[in-house]
Design a protein around this motif. Structure first.
Motif, short mmCIF file in Angstrom:
data_model
loop_
_atom_site.label_atom_id
_atom_site.label_comp_id
_atom_site.label_asym_id
_atom_site.label_seq_id
_atom_site.Cartn_x
_atom_site.Cartn_y
_atom_site.Cartn_z
N ILE A 74 -20.22 46.22 22.10
CA ILE A 74 -20.32 47.62 21.68
C ILE A 74 -19.01 48.34 21.93
O ILE A 74 -18.55 49.14 21.11
CB ILE A 74 -21.48 48.32 22.42
N GLY A 75 -18.37 48.05 23.06
CA GLY A 75 -17.07 48.66 23.34
C GLY A 75 -16.03 48.29 22.30
O GLY A 75 -15.23 49.14 21.88
N GLN A 76 -16.01 47.03 21.88
CA GLN A 76 -15.07 46.60 20.85
C GLN A 76 -15.35 47.29 19.52
O GLN A 76 -14.43 47.70 18.80
CB GLN A 76 -15.14 45.08 20.68
N MET A 77 -16.64 47.45 19.19
CA MET A 77 -17.00 48.12 17.95
C MET A 77 -16.59 49.59 17.98
O MET A 77 -16.14 50.15 16.97
CB MET A 77 -18.51 47.99 17.72
N VAL A 78 -16.72 50.22 19.14
CA VAL A 78 -16.31 51.62 19.28
C VAL A 78 -14.80 51.74 19.07
O VAL A 78 -14.32 52.64 18.37
CB VAL A 78 -16.72 52.17 20.67
N GLU A 79 -14.03 50.83 19.68
CA GLU A 79 -12.58 50.87 19.53
C GLU A 79 -12.16 50.65 18.07
O GLU A 79 -11.28 51.35 17.57
CB GLU A 79 -11.93 49.79 20.42
N MET A 80 -12.79 49.69 17.40
CA MET A 80 -12.47 49.45 16.00
C MET A 80 -12.79 50.67 15.13
O MET A 80 -12.02 51.04 14.24
CB MET A 80 -13.22 48.22 15.50
N THR A 81 -13.93 51.29 15.40
CA THR A 81 -14.31 52.48 14.63
C THR A 81 -13.33 53.61 14.85
O THR A 81 -12.95 54.33 13.92
CB THR A 81 -15.73 52.92 15.01
N GLN A 82 -12.90 53.80 16.09
CA GLN A 82 -11.94 54.86 16.39
C GLN A 82 -10.61 54.60 15.70
O GLN A 82 -9.97 55.53 15.20
CB GLN A 82 -11.74 54.97 17.90
N GLN A 83 -10.19 53.34 15.66
CA GLN A 83 -8.95 53.01 14.97
C GLN A 83 -9.04 53.31 13.48
O GLN A 83 -8.10 53.83 12.87
CB GLN A 83 -8.60 51.54 15.20
N LEU A 84 -10.18 52.98 12.88
CA LEU A 84 -10.36 53.29 11.46
C LEU A 84 -10.35 54.79 11.20
O LEU A 84 -9.78 55.26 10.22
CB LEU A 84 -11.68 52.68 10.97
N LEU A 85 -10.96 55.54 12.10
CA LEU A 85 -10.97 56.99 11.96
C LEU A 85 -9.56 57.57 12.09
O LEU A 85 -9.17 58.48 11.35
CB LEU A 85 -11.89 57.62 13.00
N GLU A 86 -8.79 57.02 13.03
CA GLU A 86 -7.44 57.52 13.22
C GLU A 86 -6.54 57.21 12.03
O GLU A 86 -5.62 57.97 11.71
CB GLU A 86 -6.84 56.91 14.49
N GLN A 87 -6.81 56.08 11.37
CA GLN A 87 -6.01 55.73 10.19
C GLN A 87 -6.35 56.61 8.99
O GLN A 87 -5.49 56.89 8.16
CB GLN A 87 -6.25 54.26 9.83
N SER A 88 -7.60 57.06 8.91
CA SER A 88 -8.01 57.86 7.76
C SER A 88 -7.85 59.36 7.99
O SER A 88 -7.81 60.13 7.05
CB SER A 88 -9.48 57.58 7.41
N THR A 89 -7.76 59.79 9.25
CA THR A 89 -7.57 61.20 9.57
C THR A 89 -6.54 61.33 10.67
O THR A 89 -6.06 60.32 11.24
CB THR A 89 -8.89 61.84 10.05
N THR A 90 -6.17 62.53 11.01
CA THR A 90 -5.29 62.75 12.15
C THR A 90 -6.06 62.52 13.43
O THR A 90 -7.28 62.59 13.46
CB THR A 90 -4.74 64.19 12.14
N SER A 91 -5.33 62.24 14.51
CA SER A 91 -6.00 61.94 15.77
C SER A 91 -6.81 63.13 16.28
O SER A 91 -7.88 62.97 16.85
CB SER A 91 -4.97 61.53 16.82
N ALA A 92 -6.30 64.34 16.05
CA ALA A 92 -7.04 65.52 16.48
C ALA A 92 -8.34 65.66 15.72
O ALA A 92 -9.38 65.97 16.30
CB ALA A 92 -6.18 66.77 16.28
N GLU A 93 -8.29 65.42 14.41
CA GLU A 93 -9.50 65.50 13.60
C GLU A 93 -10.49 64.42 14.00
O GLU A 93 -11.70 64.64 14.05
CB GLU A 93 -9.16 65.38 12.12
N ALA A 94 -9.99 63.23 14.30
CA ALA A 94 -10.87 62.13 14.71
C ALA A 94 -11.58 62.44 16.02
O ALA A 94 -12.75 62.14 16.20
CB ALA A 94 -10.06 60.83 14.85
N ASP A 95 -10.82 63.07 16.97
CA ASP A 95 -11.44 63.42 18.25
C ASP A 95 -12.54 64.46 18.05
O ASP A 95 -13.55 64.44 18.75
CB ASP A 95 -10.39 63.97 19.21
N LYS A 96 -12.32 65.36 17.09
CA LYS A 96 -13.32 66.38 16.84
C LYS A 96 -14.55 65.80 16.15
O LYS A 96 -15.67 66.24 16.36
CB LYS A 96 -12.73 67.50 15.97
#
Length: 283
Positions: free
Chosen positions: A116-138
């Motif tokens: 689950i931790g690996q899946m969370v990290e992969m999802t966060q990386q995909l979000l950061e690639q598609s949006t800015t890091s600030a938007e992804a955190d929000k």
């Protein structure tokens, strides 16, 4: 499938072979779960427990190797099969599946914490690639992503348990009461009391700060199954033909989230209105 059901009911040795082999083979554990449930429904919890022991042996091997899914699904299906045999009530089975799924969520979160931790990290990386890091955190925090993934996993496992039980019930009907399960499924709906309890739980849970994303997929599951039963029952009562069901499942494939919402809404309304009892039979 009927030949497999006949083999399971031929005797304890044949049932054990089916349960063990299916649990050993990748992605066929649901057949083992259905075999355990069939014996439980027909012969009682004692005989079902004897077969469960055989099915747990290979399922335990999968658990030791890091995949608890076969063990969880087989054991969960056995528990719900006992309830269905005693109550002959699908609404009660669907409601009991919810605390069972919640327990599985806690077990899976512990057993699959690394995955689950690996899946969370992969999802966060995909979000950061598609949006800015600030938007992804929000959009999604780590805690929210973890809750969504755990909730999704628990809902999927609970769905597999219910589908294995449905398969076992259809096997039992085909062997000993042809057409009986079809009638059960076509009439399946949650009583208004159960729907009111689920709606209240969602509202209160969001108010007191529970992780709603963790439990939402699980809570929606009884309505989704009852919504599918509503479609099948309506098509059968109006004698519309299989083409309507084919179209429905194609719509689910291509418009998944929207169709799920429609099924949930239809099932909620059906709890209070009972569309099938008001629907005229086609002459």
């Amino acid at each position: 499938m009927r030949a497999l059901a006949e083999l399971v009911m031929r005797g304890q040795k044949h049932a054990a072979v089916v349960a063990v082999v299916a649990a050993l083979l990748p992605l066929l554990y649901w057949i083992s779960a259905a075999a355990v449930a069939l014996v439980t429904l027909r012969r009682g919890p004692s005989d079902g427990a004897g077969l469960l022991v055989w099915a747990i042996l290979p399922a335990g091997v999968w658990t030791y190797s890091g995949d608890p899914t076969p063990l969880v699904v087989i054991a969960g299906t056995y528990v719900l099969a006992i309830l269905l045999r005693q109550t002959v009530s699908w609404p009660r089975v669907l409601m009991l599946a919810l605390p069972l799924g919640a327990l599985m969520a806690l077990l899976l979160e512990t057993a699959l914490s690394g995955v689950i931790g690996q899946m969370v990290e992969m999802t966060q990386q995909l979000l950061e690639q598609s949006t800015t890091s600030a938007e992804a955190d929000k959009l999604l925090t780590t805690e929210t992503l973890n809750a969504i993934l755990v909730g999704g996993l628990s809902a999927v496992h609970t769905a597999m348990i219910l589908l294995s039980l449905i398969l076992a019930r259809s096997w039992q009907s085909g062997l000993y009461n042809p057409g009986g399960f079809q009638q059960e499924f076509h009439q399946m709906r949650l009583p208004a009391t159960y729907t009111a309890l689920l709606l209240a739980a969602l509202v209160l849970g969001s108010q007191v700060g529970l992780e709603i994303w963790r439990w939402l997929p699980l809570v929606l599951l009884p309505w989704i199954i009852c919504g599918i039963a509503l479609i099948h029952g309506s098509v059968a009562k109006r004698d519309l033909g299989r083409s309507w069901l084919v179209g429905f499942y194609l719509a689910v494939v291509f418009f998944g989230p929207y169709m799920i919402l429609l099924l949930v809404a239809a099932a909620v309304l059906d709890s209070f209105v009972d569309f099938r009892s008001r629907m005229p039979v086609k002459n």
